[in-house]
Design an enzyme around this catalytic site. Structure first.
Site, PDB file in Angstrom:
ATOM      1  N   LYS A 120      -8.107  -8.640   3.283  1.00  0.00           N
ATOM      2  CA  LYS A 120      -9.024  -7.828   2.474  1.00  0.00           C
ATOM      3  C   LYS A 120     -10.338  -7.533   3.204  1.00  0.00           C
ATOM      4  CE  LYS A 120      -5.775  -7.903  -0.536  1.00  0.00           C
ATOM      5  NZ  LYS A 120      -4.949  -9.028  -0.126  1.00  0.00           N
ATOM      6  N   TYR A 149       5.715 -13.441  -9.051  1.00  0.00           N
ATOM      7  CA  TYR A 149       4.462 -13.487  -8.294  1.00  0.00           C
ATOM      8  C   TYR A 149       3.837 -14.884  -8.358  1.00  0.00           C
ATOM      9  CZ  TYR A 149      -0.373 -12.609  -6.975  1.00  0.00           C
ATOM     10  OH  TYR A 149      -1.595 -12.668  -6.368  1.00  0.00           O
ATOM     11  N   TYR A 202       1.759 -14.874  -0.564  1.00  0.00           N
ATOM     12  CA  TYR A 202       2.001 -13.643   0.207  1.00  0.00           C
ATOM     13  C   TYR A 202       2.632 -13.919   1.575  1.00  0.00           C
ATOM     14  CZ  TYR A 202      -1.156 -11.360  -3.127  1.00  0.00           C
ATOM     15  OH  TYR A 202      -1.738 -10.870  -4.259  1.00  0.00           O
TER      16      TYR A 202
HETATM   17  C1  LIG Z   1      -3.543  -9.176  -0.688  1.00  0.00           C
HETATM   18  C2  LIG Z   1      -2.708  -9.931   0.292  1.00  0.00           C
HETATM   19  C3  LIG Z   1      -1.533  -9.380   0.839  1.00  0.00           C
HETATM   20  C4  LIG Z   1      -0.984  -8.063   0.423  1.00  0.00           C
HETATM   21  O1  LIG Z   1      -1.739  -6.962   0.828  1.00  0.00           O
HETATM   22  P1  LIG Z   1      -1.725  -5.666  -0.075  1.00  0.00           P
HETATM   23  O2  LIG Z   1      -2.603  -4.724   0.627  1.00  0.00           O
HETATM   24  O3  LIG Z   1      -2.212  -6.087  -1.428  1.00  0.00           O
HETATM   25  O4  LIG Z   1      -0.324  -5.173  -0.157  1.00  0.00           O
HETATM   26  C5  LIG Z   1      -0.839 -10.114   1.772  1.00  0.00           C
HETATM   27  N1  LIG Z   1      -1.253 -11.340   2.148  1.00  0.00           N
HETATM   28  C6  LIG Z   1      -2.353 -11.913   1.633  1.00  0.00           C
HETATM   29  C7  LIG Z   1      -2.706 -13.281   2.090  1.00  0.00           C
HETATM   30  C8  LIG Z   1      -3.120 -11.232   0.692  1.00  0.00           C
HETATM   31  O5  LIG Z   1      -4.210 -11.817   0.183  1.00  0.00           O
END
Ligand SMILES: *Cc1c(COP(=O)(O)O)cnc(C)c1O
Length: 331
Positions: A48, A262, A288
Site C-alpha cells: 500500500k 478471506y 494475502y
Molecule cells: C492489500 C494487500 C494485497 C493485495 O493487493 P490489492 O491491491 O488489494 O489487490 C496483497 N498483499 C498484502 C500483504 C496486502 O496488504
C-alpha cells in the site's frame, strides 16, 4: 510516464529483487525470485505504500486535513495509511470492518490493529457486510460539519490514483531485470482489492512488455476477481493516457487457494509461511502473501511452469498480521 502525477515520498525505492536459491532447489522446478515490496519501509512495509504515494499527494493537493479509509480489522492498508497520515500531519479516520466472524483475541487486538492504535488513528468498528459507501459518506459529512476537509481513500487504495503505484512498480521491475540481465517468464502476486494486479498489468503493457502476470486470489471467485481487475486496469490505462493497452486475457486470477474465506487460514498457507521462513529467512502473511505463495508453490509442484523459467513473486508485505494469528498458525 507518470511524471504528470503528483507523488509524495513515503517509502524506500527501488525495493530489492532477490533470488531464492534454497526455495528454488527445494521445489526442484523454476528459479524463484522475490520483489521485496515488504521492504518499502513505512511502518513494517507493504504494497500500500506505493499506492499511498499517489493517493496522499492527491489529498494534499486538494487541501485535505483528514484521511478517511476503510479495511478489515487486520488491514495492512489501514496500518500503512495511518502511518502515512502521521508522517504528513493529517488526521486519520478509519472504518474497520469485522469481516472475520468470532475473531480470536490476538486477531481483535494485536498485529495491524495494534499498530493503528499506536499511530493514533480514530478507529470506528462496523459489522461485516456493512454498506461502506453509505458509512464513509456519513463520516465525511461529520468531518465537514466540524469544519474539516476529508479525503476518502477506498479500501486497499484501489482506484486509478492508487494503481499508479503499481504501474510504477512494473517499470521499476523491468529496469531491474534489464540491469541484472534477467529474463522474467512469469510475475506472480496475491490479488485482493485489485489495484496491485491492475497497476502491474498496465505498467507492463505500457512499457511494451508481454510478461504474463498471474494473480492468486484471496477473497472473491475467479470471474468476479478478474472482472474487478480488468475494469480497474482499463480505467488506469485511460488515466495515464494509454487506452486499450490491456486485453481481457491479460488478466488472469487463480482463485483456488482462498480456502474457507478471506483471512481464514489454509494448510497450504501455513506450509508456505514456514517453508519461506525456514529456507530463506523471509516473513510472509496469513491473509494475502501466504496464500499467494501457497498458490505459486502448488502450481510449481504441478508443473504449471517450465523448469527453465524464472518466476518473480511480488512480496506485498503483511507480516505484521502474523501476530494476529499466533493461536492459529501451526508451527
Ligand atoms: C492489500 C494487500 C494485497 C493485495 O493487493 P490489492 O491491491 O488489494 O489487490 C496483497 N498483499 C498484502 C500483504 C496486502 O496488504
Amino acid at each position: 510516464m507518470l511524471s504528470q502525477f503528483a507523488r509524495v515520498s513515503l517509502g524506500h525505492f527501488p525495493t530489492p529483487l532477490e533470488h531464492l536459491p534454497r526455495l528454488s532447489e527445494h521445489l526442484g522446478g523454476p528459479q524463484v525470485w522475490v520483489k521485496r515490496d515488504d521492504c518499502t519501509g513505512l511502518a513494517t512495509g507493504g504494497n500500500k505504500t506505493r499506492k499511498l504515494e499517489f493517493s496522499m499527494a492527491d489529498a494534499l493537493e486538494q487541501g485535505a486535513d483528514t484521511i478517511v479509509t476503510v479495511g478489515a480489522v487486520q488491514s495492512n492498508h489501514v496500518r500503512q495509511t495511518a502511518a502515512a497520515a502521521c508522517k504528513l500531519g493529517l488526521a486519520c479516520e478509519v472504518l474497520l470492518e469485522h469481516r472475520v466472524v468470532d475473531p480470536s483475541e490476538p486477531y481483535a487486538n494485536s498485529g495491524n490493529v495494534f499498530l493503528d492504535r499506536i499511530f493514533g488513528a480514530n478507529l470506528r468498528e462496523y459489522p461485516g457486510g456493512t454498506d461502506f459507501d453509505v458509512a464513509i459518506d456519513a463520516v465525511a459529512r461529520e468531518i465537514k460539519a466540524r469544519g474539516g476537509k476529508p479525503y476518502i481513500i477506498p479500501g486497499g487504495a484501489s482506484n486509478t490514483i492508487g494503481a499508479l503505484g503499481y504501474v510504477n512498480c512494473a517499470i521499476e521491475l523491468l529496469e531491474q531485470a534489464e540491469e541484472l540481465g534477467l529474463r522474467i517468464d512469469h510475475l506472480v502476486t496475491a490479488t485482493g482489492s485489485a489495484g496491485t494486479q491492475a497497476g502491474l498489468i498496465v505498467g507492463l503493457r505500457a512499457m511494451g512488455s508481454d510478461m504474463p502476470l498471474l494473480g492468486i486470489g484471496v477473497n472473491a471467485a475467479q470471474d468476479a476477481q478478474e472482472d474487478k481487475v480488468y475494469k480497474l486496469a482499463c480505467e488506469t490505462a485511460d488515466f495515464i493516457g494509454k487506452p486499450g493497452i490491456v486485453a481481457r486475457e491479460d488478466v488472469i486470477a487463480n482463485c483456488n487457494y482462498v480456502g474457507a474465506g478471506y483471512g481464514i487460514p489454509t494448510e497450504g498457507m501455513n506450509e508456505a509461511i514456514l517453508m519461506l521462513a525456514r529456507l530463506e529467512g523471509l516473513l510472509f502473511d496469513p491473509v494475502y502473501s501466504g496464500k499467494g505463495l501457497a498458490g505459486m508453490i502448488d502450481l510449481i509442484r504441478n508443473s504449471h511452469f517450465d523448469a527453465a523459467d524464472n518466476i518473480v513473486f511480488l512480496h506485498t508485505g503483511g507480516s505484521a498480521a502474523l501476530f494476529a494469528y499466533t493461536d492459529q498458525l501451526v508451527t
